[in-house]
Design an enzyme around this catalytic site. Structure first.
Site, PDB file in Angstrom:
ATOM      1  N   ASP A 108       0.860  -1.445  -0.268  1.00 48.10           N
ATOM      2  CA  ASP A 108       0.274  -0.002   0.179  1.00 48.10           C
ATOM      3  C   ASP A 108       0.932   1.783   0.105  1.00 48.10           C
ATOM      4  OD1 ASP A 108      -1.923   1.913   0.552  1.00 48.10           O
ATOM      5  OD2 ASP A 108      -2.399   1.169   2.369  1.00 48.10           O
TER       6      ASP A 108
ATOM      7  N   ARG B  95      -8.052   9.072  16.226  1.00 50.30           N
ATOM      8  CA  ARG B  95      -7.787   7.624  16.027  1.00 50.30           C
ATOM      9  C   ARG B  95      -7.259   6.937  16.831  1.00 50.30           C
ATOM     10  NH1 ARG B  95      -7.955   7.177   9.952  1.00 50.30           N
ATOM     11  NH2 ARG B  95     -10.224   6.793  11.107  1.00 50.30           N
TER      12      ARG B  95
HETATM   13  N1  F0G Z   1      -4.417   3.419   2.670  1.00 51.25           N
HETATM   14  C1  F0G Z   1      -3.521   4.615   2.935  1.00 51.25           C
HETATM   15  C2  F0G Z   1      -2.740   4.238   3.839  1.00 51.25           C
HETATM   16  C3  F0G Z   1      -5.143   5.763   3.576  1.00 51.25           C
HETATM   17  O1  F0G Z   1      -4.256   5.992   4.183  1.00 51.25           O
HETATM   18  C4  F0G Z   1      -6.153   5.415   3.061  1.00 51.25           C
HETATM   19  C5  F0G Z   1      -6.903   6.905   3.100  1.00 51.25           C
HETATM   20  C6  F0G Z   1      -6.150   4.100   2.273  1.00 51.25           C
HETATM   21  C7  F0G Z   1      -5.572   3.183   2.289  1.00 51.25           C
HETATM   22  C8  F0G Z   1      -7.593   4.820   1.385  1.00 51.25           C
HETATM   23  O2  F0G Z   1      -7.351   5.420   0.649  1.00 51.25           O
HETATM   24  O3  F0G Z   1      -9.111   7.485   1.645  1.00 51.25           O
HETATM   25  O4  F0G Z   1      -8.276   6.826  -1.719  1.00 51.25           O
HETATM   26  O5  F0G Z   1      -9.312   5.925  -0.623  1.00 51.25           O
HETATM   27  N2  F0G Z   1      -6.618   7.894   3.782  1.00 51.25           N
HETATM   28  C9  F0G Z   1      -6.868   8.596   4.270  1.00 51.25           C
HETATM   29  C10 F0G Z   1      -6.505   9.155   5.926  1.00 51.25           C
HETATM   30  C11 F0G Z   1      -8.553   8.254   4.684  1.00 51.25           C
HETATM   31  O6  F0G Z   1      -7.168  10.347   5.868  1.00 51.25           O
HETATM   32  O7  F0G Z   1      -5.167   9.107   6.109  1.00 51.25           O
HETATM   33  P1  F0G Z   1      -8.944   6.361  -0.474  1.00 51.25           P
END
Ligand code: F0G
Length: 482
Positions: free
Chosen positions: A223, A389
Site C-alpha cells: 500500500d 484515531r
Molecule cells: N491506505 C492508506 C494507508 C490510507 O491512508 C488511506 C486513506 C487509504 C488506503 C484509502 O485511500 O481514502 O483514497 O480511499 N487515508 C485517508 C486518511 C482517508 O485520512 O488518512 P482513499
C-alpha cells in the site's frame, strides 16, 4: 534539503515553495467555536470547513498542488476510451515503479475492493504490518481475516526506532507456518503506516518480507498511499541510501512487490488511485472489475484532469524538496510539543503529528473516548481540527461491547505545502495551553451511533459541562484574543 540552522543555533524547516494562489480561512471567536463543535455533535468530521482555521483532519486530497500540476490539467483528454491522458499517467507509473500493468480506480479504497475481490478467498487470512480502516473493511467483506504483525515497539508511543512500521519477521514466519501458505491471501506492507502514527518501513524489511514471500509463493502487496513520506525516511534515516536517488529507491520497491496500489489523494497530490501489477493473470482478473465498479479502463472513475495532475504530482514525488516538507513540518510540531511536555508519538513520522490522548487525558476512561474528546477540545482551544484515531474509530464487537483501540491518538495532519511555520507555532501554543488545563477536559458518549464506520457520522455529547468550562477559562486567560 529544506532544513537550515539559524545563527542562534535553532534548526528550522524552510519552505522551498512560494504560494501563488491562496484560500482565505476563518478563525472564529472561542464562543462560536464552542457552538459550532456542539452543532457538529463533538465530531470533527461534521464540522464545515468554513468554520475551521487550520484543517489538520487529513492530508487526503488536501495537499497543495504545483503550478505544473495545474498547467497539466489543461491538456486533459476527456475521451471515454483510449484517452491520451491515461497513457501519460500509465507511462509515468510504469517508469517510476518499473511494473508492467496499471489499472485506474477512483481512490485507494476502490483499489482495496478490487484486490480483495480477486485475492481474498473466504476463510483466508491476509498478513500485514498494520491495518488501515478501509483495507480491513474490504478484506472482511470478502470473507477474509487480517492479522497484524508490526513489531512490538511499533506500538509504543515513545521510541527512537527509525522504522517503527516494520513487520516482525519471526512473527511472519510463525504465521505462515501456523496458517499454511495456501490459507494466506497475501502479505500487505503499508508504507508510512497510518494508524500507528505515519511510521515508515525500512528497505531492509521490505527486502526480507519479499524474500520470504517469494520463497513461499505468497503475493506481496504494497500500500503505497503514504510512500512519499516513507521514501524521505529511507533516504534520510538509512545510511545505505544517503547517496541514492529517490527514483532508484522507488524502483527497488517496485522490484520487491507483486502488487502496488495507492490513494492518489495522497501519493501524487491529486485525487484518484491505481493498482500496479506484474502478473498477467492477476491483471486480467482485476481488469474485469474496473469497468464494473470504477469506470472504463482508461479512466477508472477519475476525471482526466485529476489524472494529468497526478502524473505530474508523481514525478514531483521524486524531488526531495517536495517530499521533505511534510516530515519536516511534522517534526517541527512534534519537537515544539515535546519541549512543552506534551505526549506525542516519536520518532516523528510522516502524515501528521500524533498526540497521545491516553497520557494527555489520563482521567478519561477509554469507554468515554479520550481521543474524540481531545479532538473536540483542540477545536475549542484553537479552531484547528484533528482526527480521532482511537476507540471511537473502532467498530463494536459482535456482542455490542466496545472494542478498545490499542492507541488513543489525535492526528494533526500536515498536508503537503499547506501550512506556515507561524501556524505550526500557534497550534503548539494552543495545545500547550490546553495541556495546562487538561483537568477541565471530560469524556463523551455517543448520542447517535451508526453501525458501520461510526466515526464519520456519529454524534456525541459531553459528559457534564466541560466544554463551557473550557471556553470560559480560555476567555479568562486570553482576554479578547481569538
Ligand atoms: N491506505 C492508506 C494507508 C490510507 O491512508 C488511506 C486513506 C487509504 C488506503 C484509502 O485511500 O481514502 O483514497 O480511499 N487515508 C485517508 C486518511 C482517508 O485520512 O488518512 P482513499
Amino acid at each position: 534539503m529544506s532544513k537550515v540552522t539559524l545563527f542562534s543555533g535553532e534548526s528550522i524547516p524552510l519552505e522551498m515553495h512560494k504560494p501563488r494562489m491562496v484560500q482565505k480561512v476563518n478563525l472564529l471567536p472561542v464562543e462560536e467555536r464552542l457552538n459550532t463543535i456542539r452543532e457538529a455533535g463533538f465530531n470533527t468530521f461534521l464540522l464545515r470547513s468554513r468554520d475551521v482555521y487550520l484543517d489538520m483532519l487529513t492530508d487526503s486530497g488536501t495537499n497543495a498542488m504545483s503550478e505544473n500540476q495545474y498547467a497539466a490539467m489543461m491538456q486533459a483528454d476527456d475521451s471515454y476510451a483510449g484517452s491520451e491522458t491515461f497513457y501519460r499517467l500509465e507511462k509515468v507509473l510504469q517508469d517510476i515503479f518499473g511494473m508492467k500493468h496499471f489499472l485506474p480506480a477512483h481512490q485507494g479504497r476502490a483499489c482495496e475492493h478490487i484486490i480483495a475481490r480477486v485475492l481474498v478467498a473466504p476463510g483466508s487470512t491476509a498478513l500485514t504490518n498494520f491495518h488501515f480502516t478501509t483495507t480491513k473493511a474490504h478484506i472482511s467483506i470478502a470473507g477474509g481475516a487480517l492479522e497484524e504483525l508490526v513489531s512490538a515497539e511499533g506500538l509504543e508511543i515513545t521510541s527512537s526506532l527509525p522504522f517503527k512500521g516494520d513487520i516482525d519477521l519471526d512473527m511472519l514466519t510463525e504465521a505462515i507456518k501456523r496458517l499454511g501458505k495456501d490459507k494466506i491471501s497475501f502479505v500487505r506492507l503499508e508504507a508510512g503506516t497510518n494508524l500507528i502514527g505515519g511510521q515508515p518501513i525500512s528497505m531492509e524489511n521490505i527486502r526480507e518480507v519479499s524474500r520470504i514471500c517469494r520463497a513461499e509463493g505468497i503475493t506481496l502487496v504494497m500500500d503505497a498511499s503514504l510512500l512519499a513520506d516513507n521514501l524521505y525516511f529511507i533516504k534520510t534515516r538509512d545510511p545505505e541510501f544517503r547517496d541514492t536517488g529517490i527514483i532508484e529507491i522507488t524502483r527497488e520497491i517496485g522490484r520487491l512487490s507483486d502488487i502496488i496500489y495507492f490513494s492518489g489523494r495522497k501519493l501524487g497530490a491529486a485525487r484518484g488511485g491505481g493498482i500496479l501489477v506484474n502478473d498477467d493473470k492477476m491483471f486480467t482478473d482485476m481488469r474485469e472489475l474496473v469497468p464494473l465498479y470504477e469506470g472504463f479502463l482508461t479512466y477508472g472513475g477519475m476525471s482526466a484532469r485529476e489524472m494529468e495532475a497526478m502524473a505530474v504530482g508523481l514525478l514531483e514525488t521524486l524531488d526531495i524538496d517536495v517530499i521533505s516538507q511534510t516530515p519536516l513540518f511534522v517534526e517541527a510540531l512534534c519537537n515544539e510539543l515535546q519541549s512543552k511536555g506534551i505526549p506525542v508519538v516519536t520518532p516523528p513520522g510522516g502524515l501528521g503529528c500524533h498526540v497521545d490522548a491516553k497520557q494527555f487525558c489520563p482521567d478519561i476512561p477509554q469507554a468515554q473516548y479520550p481521543a474524540a474528546a481531545l479532538s473536540a477540545a483542540f477545536y475549542i482551544a484553537g479552531g484547528f481540527r484533528g482526527m480521532e484515531r482511537g476507540t471511537a474509530s473502532e467498530q463494536r464487537n459482535d456482542d455490542g461491547t466496545e472494542h478498545f483501540a490499542q492507541m488513543e491518538l489525535v492526528r494533526l495532519a500536515m498536508p503537503k505545502r499547506v501550512f506556515s511555520l507561524s501556524q505550526v507555532k500557534y497550534t503548539a501554543d494552543r495545545v500547550a495551553w490546553l495541556h495546562k488545563n487538561r483537568g477541565l477536559i471530560g469524556g463523551l458518549v455517543f448520542a447517535e451511533e451508526p453501525k458501520v464506520l461510526r466515526f464519520f457520522f456519529g454524534r456525541l455529547a459531553p459528559i457534564g459541562d466541560w466544554p463551557e468550562k473550557l471556553m470560559k477559562k480560555f476567555r479568562e486567560d486570553f482576554g479578547e484574543s481569538l
